[in-house]
Enzyme design. Structure first.
Site, mmCIF file in Angstrom:
data_model
loop_
_atom_site.group_PDB
_atom_site.id
_atom_site.type_symbol
_atom_site.label_atom_id
_atom_site.label_comp_id
_atom_site.label_asym_id
_atom_site.label_seq_id
_atom_site.Cartn_x
_atom_site.Cartn_y
_atom_site.Cartn_z
ATOM 1 N N TYR A 29 0.891 -1.271 -0.046
ATOM 2 C CA TYR A 29 0.053 -0.131 0.143
ATOM 3 C C TYR A 29 0.851 1.249 0.147
ATOM 4 O O TYR A 29 0.377 2.247 0.506
ATOM 5 C CB TYR A 29 -0.966 -0.203 1.124
ATOM 6 C CG TYR A 29 -2.102 0.986 1.138
ATOM 7 C CD1 TYR A 29 -2.659 0.963 0.067
ATOM 8 C CD2 TYR A 29 -2.407 1.825 1.991
ATOM 9 C CE1 TYR A 29 -3.788 1.891 -0.121
ATOM 10 C CE2 TYR A 29 -3.351 2.953 1.860
ATOM 11 C CZ TYR A 29 -3.975 2.800 0.813
ATOM 12 O OH TYR A 29 -4.986 3.879 0.481
ATOM 13 N N TRP B 189 2.790 3.383 1.307
ATOM 14 C CA TRP B 189 3.594 4.283 2.393
ATOM 15 C C TRP B 189 4.766 3.742 2.991
ATOM 16 O O TRP B 189 5.078 4.499 4.094
ATOM 17 C CB TRP B 189 2.535 4.736 3.296
ATOM 18 C CG TRP B 189 1.287 5.690 2.634
ATOM 19 C CD1 TRP B 189 0.339 5.335 2.310
ATOM 20 C CD2 TRP B 189 1.392 7.017 2.815
ATOM 21 N NE1 TRP B 189 -0.371 6.790 1.724
ATOM 22 C CE2 TRP B 189 0.340 7.745 2.024
ATOM 23 C CE3 TRP B 189 2.502 8.165 3.292
ATOM 24 C CZ2 TRP B 189 0.071 9.164 1.921
ATOM 25 C CZ3 TRP B 189 2.098 9.267 3.275
ATOM 26 C CH2 TRP B 189 1.039 10.136 2.619
#
Length: 796
Positions: free
Chosen positions: A118, A120
């Site tokens: 995802y 980050w």
């Protein structure tokens, strides 16, 4: 570029999602992380990382789940999340991973592998976990990917239908803060403008520059209206008026504002006729010609709990004063989350102020640093991505649906998606046991695949729910450079220290796996990690040089630590002001070239939960629903202020914010008194989906009927092998609703959640979120279930 170990002090510079820091190292150990001198609004997250570096949660060796290794992957205490782990050598663990991936791919097809990541995990351009794992899986034969984001999936899908462009293009087209200060008179902020969220940026933050702009707005007399259940969703600098509406009722308020504009003939009819399509359809709905219900202020007042006269006076001000309608990402993470964005554009169009810089419609000001500061980002090189041979992807928030229902189909943005039979998950650079909803459901769905591989630095819940764990270096233990969205800075990430002895970088892990699967040279292109960093910087330098932007050579850049790029000249594609002033010269990328208040395209999908124009639909759960008789508090699970998502929850800044060792939950004094709860207590927060413990803060900054429990506390179930076990640490996603926003976007609906709260009596269970799992020894052949001898060395 490597860090040299010495007994004397050494200083390097690094860039993170939440800012730039100088790092001090002594004897090969990091002893201090200080904000750079010219960042006048530094984030507290950085210095708190020092406390995390020696945490017992660090993963130090490759490990394999015992039940998976011994052929008992789903039995009793051998379930994922509850099992012991066996530490292995790198060669043993890599052989198992490569062989298992190859075997499952051969047996079930490449779409059986889900490429979970995802983003980050790192702000670096090269050591970007999502890019690394997707490049590896694409070269390995392909994978099932994901669509959109947890942050703003509904926005990403609906805005291209309404104002054109890509899902995120609004972030570079939104009015700048300096334009607001110079020209705007009234900012109506749905979801507020929380400064805490502006400390972070997806690709790194060069400098924090929000407070000076807000002071300029204040000094210019700009009026701010904070439309939010939480008063401090707006900085005190601007002395905002607070409209504490019921959660999930923003659309009803917007419609009542629009109705007042029409009823009092204050809407800009010329703008609506020449720059929009479909206003007549929306007008009929607002005035009650469609369903007999006029969406006026008297209708909206009991829904929103904002008085009718306040609504009417605000609408008049929006017509009379140069105004900006802005919506935060939070309000679209809810049931029917597409509607507030669509209706906000309609409301802004009705005022006609889109013609003016700093006015009209904007989004994301309270979501990330950089939005509203720079209009666009320069072209920065990234790790090349080959085409994915698999053309299957699922909406990111529908992972539980896919795991539970292989072969089932869902609607998504005008097409049908069939869920593949997911047999393997490779997760790298994210924490689904933080950001997904209804974690008890995820615990069960996560048992279904045959293989889960995770690259991680810490024993997060995602690591504990894996079969094979590869320990990887943190951003402080490798070289890279960062460049944030709408941020003009290129920043060096200089290696400050060596990783623990048996920790590799993600890149090294994938190189070794690719070697075993027969495409090592193609994956690495015969470059080391540091050679890749230099290559991507020089590629960026060459690309920007062709655009007239001169960057220093790599050695100069590395010595200086950062370089600022000029703002790109001209207006971005799809600029709303340019369009509003001359729609023929600057049409939007919609079917009509105009703002589509009624979309024939969306209407043609025939979705009952997202028709062809904005509508008000009651959420599945809200304070006006029958369920509120059982669970009378609306849960706001917003972003934390002392960490990014779940990153560095074990760091000093996040730990200092805990109450009774748990994530704090804020509750209004009236609701606390009714339950006999005071600040410092431990409370049980619960609904039919689960329960968690949190530390109480009584605070009138949240409106009555609302509690606020930020996301990101590491998931800590008391009995990991039991679905519905009490979560001890305050993770709100054991409570949140796992439902698509609509058939259009299928985004997350976390903010559509009702709960109740009670004081915890008796001895509270200890938090174990940061404890490593139990380890066991293993004797005998390494032969996990489903892996034949033909794949013992990963023959592809």
């Amino acid at each position: 570029m490597s860090a040299e170990r010495s007994d004397g002090p050494k200083r390097t510079t690094t860039a993170t999602h939440w800012g730039r820091y100088d790092v001090e190292t002594k004897g090969g150990r990091i002893v201090a992380i200080d904000p750079v001198a010219d960042d006048l609004e530094p984030s507290p997250i950085g210095p708190g990382i020092v406390a995390a570096l020696g945490s017992r949660a660090r993963i130090l060796r490759p490990a394999v789940r015992r039940g998976w290794l011994e052929g008992r992957p789903r039995e009793g205490t051998h379930r994922r999340g509850a099992d012991e782990f066996v530490e292995l050598s790198w060669d043993e663990a890599l052989d198992l991973a490569a062989g298992s991936l190859a075997g499952l791919r051969d047996r079930y097809g490449n779409d059986s592998v889900f490429g979970g990541s995802y983003g980050w995990g790192s702000s670096g351009r090269f050591h970007h976990a999502q890019s690394q794992v997707h490049r590896f899986l694409a070269m390995a034969g392909g994978y099932t990917g994901s669509l959109n984001s947890y942050s703003c999936a509904a926005m990403e899908v609906i805005l291209p239908h309404v104002i054109g462009g890509t899902g995120f293009s609004i972030l570079g087209r939104t009015p700048r803060l300096d334009e607001i200060a110079a020209n705007c008179e009234l900012v109506v902020a749905f979801g507020g403008l929380p400064v805490k969220n502006r400390q972070v940026n997806d690709g790194g933050t060069g400098l924090h520059r929000t407070q000076p702009f807000l002071r300029r707005c204040r000094d210019a007399g700009v009026r701010f209206v904070n439309v939010s259940p939480i008063r401090d969703d707006m900085s005190t600098l601007v002395s905002a008026e607070w409209l504490p509406l019921r959660p999930n009722t923003d659309v009803a308020l917007m419609m009542a504002l629009a109705h007042t504009l029409i009823a009092e003939d204050r809407h800009d009819k010329e703008f609506l006729a020449t720059r929009c399509v479909g206003f007549g359809r929306l007008e009929d709905y607002l005035m009650g010609a469609v369903d007999g219900v006029a969406k006026d202020a008297e209708w909206a007042a009991p829904i929103t709990e904002i008085p009718a006269d306040v609504i009417q006076n605000l609408a008049r001000s929006m017509a009379e004063r140069r105004s900006l309608v802005t919506v935060g990402w939070s309000i679209q993470r809810a049931d029917h989350g597409e509607q507030p964005y669509w209706m906000a554009v309609a409301l802004a169009a009705m005022t006609g102020w889109m013609r003016e810089p700093g006015c009209g419609f904007g989004s994301g000001y309270g979501s990330m640093q950089g939005i509203g500061i720079e209009r666009a980002r320069q072209r920065i090189a990234a790790l090349p991505q080959p085409d994915n041979p698999v053309d299957v992807a699922i909406p990111v928030a529908r992972i539980c649906d896919a795991l539970e229902n292989p072969g089932a189909t869902i609607d998504y943005d005008g097409r049908r998606i069939t869920f593949p039979d997911l047999r393997a998950i490779y997760w790298c650079g994210g924490n689904p046991f933080h950001h997904h909803q209804d974690l008890n459901r995820l615990v069960e769905a996560w048992q279904r695949p045959d293989l889960v591989i995770v690259n991680e630095s810490w024993w997060t819940a995602t690591a504990k729910f894996a079969d094979i764990i590869f320990p990887v270096a943190t951003f402080l233990e490798r070289n890279d450079f960062a460049a944030g969205s709408n941020d003009p800075w290129l920043c060096a990430q200089q290696k400050a220290c060596e990783p623990p002895r048996e920790c590799l970088t993600d890149y090294e892990v994938f190189c070794r796996l690719a070697d075993r699967l027969g495409f090592g040279s193609r994956y690495s292109e015969e470059r080391s990690a540091d050679e890749w960093v230099r290559h991507l910087y020089e590629k960026t330098r060459q690309t920007l040089g062709a655009d007239g932007v001169e960057l220093p050579n790599f050695e100069d850049f590395w010595r200086r630590g950062r370089v600022k790029m000029p703002t790109p000249p001209g207006s971005p594609a799809g600029d709303l002001v340019a369009f509003a002033r001359d729609p023929m010269a600057a049409p939007l990328a919609t079917p009509s070239g105009r703002i589509e208040l009624f979309s024939a395209t969306v209407d043609g999908f025939r979705y009952d939960d997202c028709p062809g124009h904005p509508v008000w639909m009651e959420p599945a759960e809200w304070l006006g629903s029958p369920l509120a008789r059982r669970f009378s508090l609306h849960l706001i699970s917003n972003q934390p202020h002392m960490r990014l998502h779940s990153q560095y929850d074990h760091g000093g800044a996040s730990q200092a914010s805990k109450v009774a060792d748990r994530e704090p939950i804020r509750i209004h004094p009236l609701d606390a008194a009714a339950r006999g709860i005071t600040s410092g207590d431990i409370a049980r927060v619960f609904n039919d989906r689960g329960a968690c413990l949190a530390g109480v803060l009584v605070d009138d900054a949240v409106r009555p009927g609302v509690v606020q429990l930020s996301t990101g506390a590491w998931f800590d179930p008391a009995e990991p092998s039991t679905a519905g076990s009490l979560e001890r640490h305050g993770n709100p996603n054991v409570l949140t609703l796992d439902k698509g926003t609509s058939r259009l976007a299928q985004g997350p609906s976390a903010h559509t959640t009702l709960v109740d709260v009670e004081r915890w009596t008796g001895e509270a269970p200890c938090v174990a979120a940061f404890d490593p799992p139990h380890f066991a020894s293993h004797q005998g052949e390494l032969r996990p279930p489903g892996v034949g001898r033909a794949h013992a060395r990963g023959v592809s």
